[in-house]
Design a protein around this motif. Structure first.
Motif, PDB file in Angstrom:
ATOM      1  N   GLU A   1      -7.870  -1.619   7.084  1.00  0.00           N
ATOM      2  CA  GLU A   1      -7.227  -2.539   5.541  1.00  0.00           C
ATOM      3  C   GLU A   1      -6.421  -3.826   6.040  1.00  0.00           C
ATOM      4  O   GLU A   1      -6.757  -4.761   6.125  1.00  0.00           O
ATOM      5  N   ILE A   2      -4.950  -3.526   6.850  1.00  0.00           N
ATOM      6  CA  ILE A   2      -4.201  -4.519   6.989  1.00  0.00           C
ATOM      7  C   ILE A   2      -4.896  -5.434   7.983  1.00  0.00           C
ATOM      8  O   ILE A   2      -4.696  -6.687   7.762  1.00  0.00           O
ATOM      9  N   ILE A   3      -5.936  -4.832   9.235  1.00  0.00           N
ATOM     10  CA  ILE A   3      -6.057  -6.056  10.286  1.00  0.00           C
ATOM     11  C   ILE A   3      -7.429  -7.298   8.844  1.00  0.00           C
ATOM     12  O   ILE A   3      -7.280  -7.933   9.497  1.00  0.00           O
ATOM     13  N   VAL A   4      -8.466  -7.129   7.910  1.00  0.00           N
ATOM     14  CA  VAL A   4      -8.796  -7.677   7.494  1.00  0.00           C
ATOM     15  C   VAL A   4      -7.953  -7.936   7.224  1.00  0.00           C
ATOM     16  O   VAL A   4      -8.640  -9.990   6.582  1.00  0.00           O
ATOM     17  N   GLU A   5      -6.806  -8.419   6.483  1.00  0.00           N
ATOM     18  CA  GLU A   5      -5.862  -9.680   5.551  1.00  0.00           C
ATOM     19  C   GLU A   5      -5.458 -10.305   6.686  1.00  0.00           C
ATOM     20  O   GLU A   5      -5.364 -11.044   7.122  1.00  0.00           O
ATOM     21  N   LEU A   6      -4.975  -9.333   8.159  1.00  0.00           N
ATOM     22  CA  LEU A   6      -4.199 -10.266   9.182  1.00  0.00           C
ATOM     23  C   LEU A   6      -5.757 -11.870   9.342  1.00  0.00           C
ATOM     24  O   LEU A   6      -4.965 -12.693   9.634  1.00  0.00           O
TER      25      LEU A   6
ATOM     26  N   PHE B   1       0.860  -1.339   0.196  1.00  0.00           N
ATOM     27  CA  PHE B   1      -0.313   0.118  -0.069  1.00  0.00           C
ATOM     28  C   PHE B   1       0.837   0.826   0.223  1.00  0.00           C
ATOM     29  O   PHE B   1       2.026   1.600   1.172  1.00  0.00           O
ATOM     30  N   THR B   2       0.151   1.992  -0.402  1.00  0.00           N
ATOM     31  CA  THR B   2       1.252   3.466  -0.772  1.00  0.00           C
ATOM     32  C   THR B   2       0.503   4.394   0.459  1.00  0.00           C
ATOM     33  O   THR B   2      -0.769   4.874   0.336  1.00  0.00           O
ATOM     34  N   PRO B   3       1.196   4.545   1.626  1.00  0.00           N
ATOM     35  CA  PRO B   3      -0.049   5.766   2.655  1.00  0.00           C
ATOM     36  C   PRO B   3      -0.733   7.031   1.883  1.00  0.00           C
ATOM     37  O   PRO B   3      -1.480   7.065   3.231  1.00  0.00           O
ATOM     38  N   LYS B   4       0.088   7.785   1.626  1.00  0.00           N
ATOM     39  CA  LYS B   4      -0.303   8.538   0.791  1.00  0.00           C
ATOM     40  C   LYS B   4      -1.794   9.133   0.005  1.00  0.00           C
ATOM     41  O   LYS B   4      -2.494   9.527  -0.559  1.00  0.00           O
ATOM     42  N   GLU B   5      -2.013   7.352  -0.027  1.00  0.00           N
ATOM     43  CA  GLU B   5      -3.800   7.464  -0.715  1.00  0.00           C
ATOM     44  C   GLU B   5      -4.609   7.260   0.522  1.00  0.00           C
ATOM     45  O   GLU B   5      -5.923   7.098  -0.086  1.00  0.00           O
ATOM     46  N   TYR B   6      -4.180   7.411   2.157  1.00  0.00           N
ATOM     47  CA  TYR B   6      -5.587   7.360   2.641  1.00  0.00           C
ATOM     48  C   TYR B   6      -5.510   8.470   3.414  1.00  0.00           C
ATOM     49  O   TYR B   6      -4.691   9.394   4.028  1.00  0.00           O
TER      50      TYR B   6
ATOM     51  N   ARG C   1       6.890   3.108   9.504  1.00  0.00           N
ATOM     52  CA  ARG C   1       5.724   3.661  10.273  1.00  0.00           C
ATOM     53  C   ARG C   1       5.552   3.045  11.859  1.00  0.00           C
ATOM     54  O   ARG C   1       5.383   2.814  12.176  1.00  0.00           O
ATOM     55  N   ILE C   2       4.282   4.770  12.127  1.00  0.00           N
ATOM     56  CA  ILE C   2       4.268   4.130  13.552  1.00  0.00           C
ATOM     57  C   ILE C   2       2.710   3.643  13.143  1.00  0.00           C
ATOM     58  O   ILE C   2       2.203   4.004  12.149  1.00  0.00           O
ATOM     59  N   ILE C   3       2.827   3.071  14.223  1.00  0.00           N
ATOM     60  CA  ILE C   3       1.027   2.039  14.498  1.00  0.00           C
ATOM     61  C   ILE C   3       0.768   2.856  15.434  1.00  0.00           C
ATOM     62  O   ILE C   3       0.884   3.146  16.576  1.00  0.00           O
ATOM     63  N   THR C   4      -0.887   2.968  14.955  1.00  0.00           N
ATOM     64  CA  THR C   4      -2.039   3.535  16.022  1.00  0.00           C
ATOM     65  C   THR C   4      -2.295   2.323  16.629  1.00  0.00           C
ATOM     66  O   THR C   4      -2.099   0.633  16.485  1.00  0.00           O
ATOM     67  N   SER C   5      -3.280   2.923  17.499  1.00  0.00           N
ATOM     68  CA  SER C   5      -4.314   1.798  18.289  1.00  0.00           C
ATOM     69  C   SER C   5      -5.372   0.660  17.931  1.00  0.00           C
ATOM     70  O   SER C   5      -5.769  -0.183  17.909  1.00  0.00           O
ATOM     71  N   VAL C   6      -5.061   1.803  16.192  1.00  0.00           N
ATOM     72  CA  VAL C   6      -5.953   0.062  15.693  1.00  0.00           C
ATOM     73  C   VAL C   6      -5.416  -0.774  15.597  1.00  0.00           C
ATOM     74  O   VAL C   6      -6.608  -1.980  15.453  1.00  0.00           O
TER      75      VAL C   6
ATOM     76  N   GLU D   1      -4.837   5.527  10.444  1.00  0.00           N
ATOM     77  CA  GLU D   1      -6.114   4.105  10.846  1.00  0.00           C
ATOM     78  C   GLU D   1      -6.793   4.002   9.586  1.00  0.00           C
ATOM     79  O   GLU D   1      -7.025   2.810   9.844  1.00  0.00           O
ATOM     80  N   ALA D   2      -6.494   4.144   8.394  1.00  0.00           N
ATOM     81  CA  ALA D   2      -7.484   3.731   7.770  1.00  0.00           C
ATOM     82  C   ALA D   2      -6.715   2.500   6.192  1.00  0.00           C
ATOM     83  O   ALA D   2      -7.480   1.606   6.079  1.00  0.00           O
ATOM     84  N   TYR D   3      -5.928   2.768   6.654  1.00  0.00           N
ATOM     85  CA  TYR D   3      -4.909   2.147   5.850  1.00  0.00           C
ATOM     86  C   TYR D   3      -5.013   0.464   7.507  1.00  0.00           C
ATOM     87  O   TYR D   3      -4.476  -0.496   6.803  1.00  0.00           O
ATOM     88  N   GLU D   4      -4.839   0.851   8.210  1.00  0.00           N
ATOM     89  CA  GLU D   4      -4.338  -0.289   9.327  1.00  0.00           C
ATOM     90  C   GLU D   4      -5.290  -0.948   9.325  1.00  0.00           C
ATOM     91  O   GLU D   4      -5.559  -2.240   9.389  1.00  0.00           O
TER      92      GLU D   4
END
Length: 203
Positions: free
Chosen positions: A73-78, A59-64, A93-98, A68-71
């Motif tokens: 999506e990542i959780i769905v994949e995980l 993924f490209t972060p600036k497209e989100y 990248r910094i990880i959020t609480s999501v 939290e938005a891309y994380e």
């Protein structure tokens, strides 16, 4: 008990990803690498994953609109792959609480310094600039702070008088590539327990 299902997050060269993949290939790790998550689709680690036959989520972060938005999506994949352990191996990248909250105690990071000294970016350069005689690598749980989670394992690396950033980096990376698979195997064997800030690794 089946092999531990892991996802590796990386942003760059992927030397630690390769160390894990090689250890799996050699039968030294009771894990399967189910997914590589990478925020830089052109990074060399992506080709390493392809050669290892590992699925990728790129993924490209600036497209989100937000982290939290891309994380999300990542959780769905995980979740789709039943990931039991996340390994941050040069993920910049910094990880959020999501992501931290659902995976706390199941997400580890490797950092090129002896934490709590020299957290954040360029731990190797920080150690050189400060003039320490001993630095090293740390594997720790991720708690959402800047390299502040409970420490699982550390390995010291001596700083030599004539070290440059390049020469010290080489030895730090060798220590990382030895320590990270070792810690992952301890987790896969159920030998690591977390109690507050204190981590016990049963021998």
């Amino acid at each position: 008990m089946g092999a531990l299902r892991i996802a590796v997050f990386a942003s760059g060269q992927g030397t630690n990803f390769q160390a894990i993949a090689d250890a799996v290939q050699e039968g030294k790790l009771d894990v399967t690498i189910e997914l590589l998550v990478c925020d830089k689709p052109a990074a060399p680690v992506v080709e390493r994953a392809r050669k290892a036959g590992v699925d990728t989520f790129l993924f490209t972060p600036k497209e989100y609109p937000s982290r939290e938005a891309y994380e999300t999506e990542i959780i769905v994949e995980l979740e789709r792959r039943g990931i039991e352990l996340i390994v941050l191996a040069g993920y910049m990248r910094i990880i959020t609480s999501v992501l931290v909250e659902p995976y706390y105690g199941r997400m580890i990071n490797i950092h090129p310094a002896l934490l709590p000294a020299f957290p954040g970016v360029n731990g190797i350069g920080q150690a050189l600039s400060y003039g320490v005689k001993l630095t090293g690598v740390t594997v720790h749980y991720v708690d959402g702070g800047m390299d502040s989670g409970p420490i699982i394992a550390q390995r010291a690396v001596e700083v030599l008088d004539d070290d440059t950033q390049s020469s010290l980096t080489e030895r730090i990376q060798a220590a990382e590539q030895a320590l990270l698979p070792e810690v992952i195997q301890h987790i896969a064997q159920g030998r690591v327990s977390l109690d507050g800030r204190h981590v016990t690794v049963r021998r």
